[in-house]
Design a protein around this motif. Sequence first.
Motif, PDB file in Angstrom:
ATOM      1  N   HIS A   1       0.860  -1.183   0.000  1.00  0.00           N
ATOM      2  CA  HIS A   1       0.000   0.000   0.000  1.00  0.00           C
ATOM      3  C   HIS A   1       0.896   1.232   0.000  1.00  0.00           C
ATOM      4  CE1 HIS A   1       0.934  -0.120   4.288  1.00  0.00           C
ATOM      5  NE2 HIS A   1       0.356  -1.300   4.360  1.00  0.00           N
ATOM      6  N   ALA A   2       0.283   2.414  -0.097  1.00  0.00           N
ATOM      7  CA  ALA A   2       1.059   3.656  -0.211  1.00  0.00           C
ATOM      8  C   ALA A   2       2.020   3.837   0.961  1.00  0.00           C
ATOM      9  CB  ALA A   2       0.112   4.852  -0.319  1.00  0.00           C
ATOM     10  N   GLU A   3       1.572   3.590   2.183  1.00  0.00           N
ATOM     11  CA  GLU A   3       2.473   3.756   3.317  1.00  0.00           C
ATOM     12  C   GLU A   3       3.619   2.759   3.257  1.00  0.00           C
ATOM     13  OE1 GLU A   3       2.740   4.044   8.153  1.00  0.00           O
ATOM     14  OE2 GLU A   3       1.036   2.996   7.273  1.00  0.00           O
TER      15      GLU A   3
ATOM     16  N   SER B   1      -4.428   2.440  -0.516  1.00  0.00           N
ATOM     17  CA  SER B   1      -3.993   2.987   0.769  1.00  0.00           C
ATOM     18  C   SER B   1      -4.139   1.875   1.803  1.00  0.00           C
ATOM     19  CB  SER B   1      -4.872   4.176   1.164  1.00  0.00           C
ATOM     20  OG  SER B   1      -6.190   3.721   1.454  1.00  0.00           O
TER      21      SER B   1
ATOM     22  N   ASP C   1      -7.747   1.226   2.445  1.00  0.00           N
ATOM     23  CA  ASP C   1      -8.433   0.323   1.515  1.00  0.00           C
ATOM     24  C   ASP C   1      -8.383  -1.117   2.024  1.00  0.00           C
ATOM     25  OD1 ASP C   1      -9.045   2.389  -0.311  1.00  0.00           O
ATOM     26  OD2 ASP C   1      -7.089   2.168  -1.285  1.00  0.00           O
TER      27      ASP C   1
END
Length: 143
Positions: A47-49, A89, A92
């Motif tokens: 995910h983005a992080e 994200s 999500d």
Amino acid sequence: MAHCYYHALSSVRKWGGRPDDYLPLHQWFDQSKAILADPRHRALRHHAEGIFMLETLFGATLVNADGRTVPVRLVGEQHVREDLGSIPSFADWARLIAPQAWMLRGHHLDAPLAVLMDQSEPGSEPPVAGSHPAAGKSVRVEI
């Protein structure tokens, strides 16, 4: 993709260098397979992080065997897109986790732990707070 090596080959096609230039980054994403060997392992880092964590751990850029400087974040984005088709994200992923009762239980840190005798022993009296169970007896600790 099935294996980190194939992600690394994809990185080589995109930025040059050798697979070993990229393999540690791709392996980091998939280390969670050690605890959950199905696609759900991806919820931990895909995910983005997770991409930003990769950059924090490995630095903003790497220099590959061809001497080319490659942004680590781009390598992370490549990995996640190849596995999922897009970059979700963490929210999500978290939206798909159904809250369970055990997730909602809390315990005040100042309160003593309750030690109860195992329910498989009918007629047993709960021990006095602070006492120890008799040797060989099973106990259940509620936190």
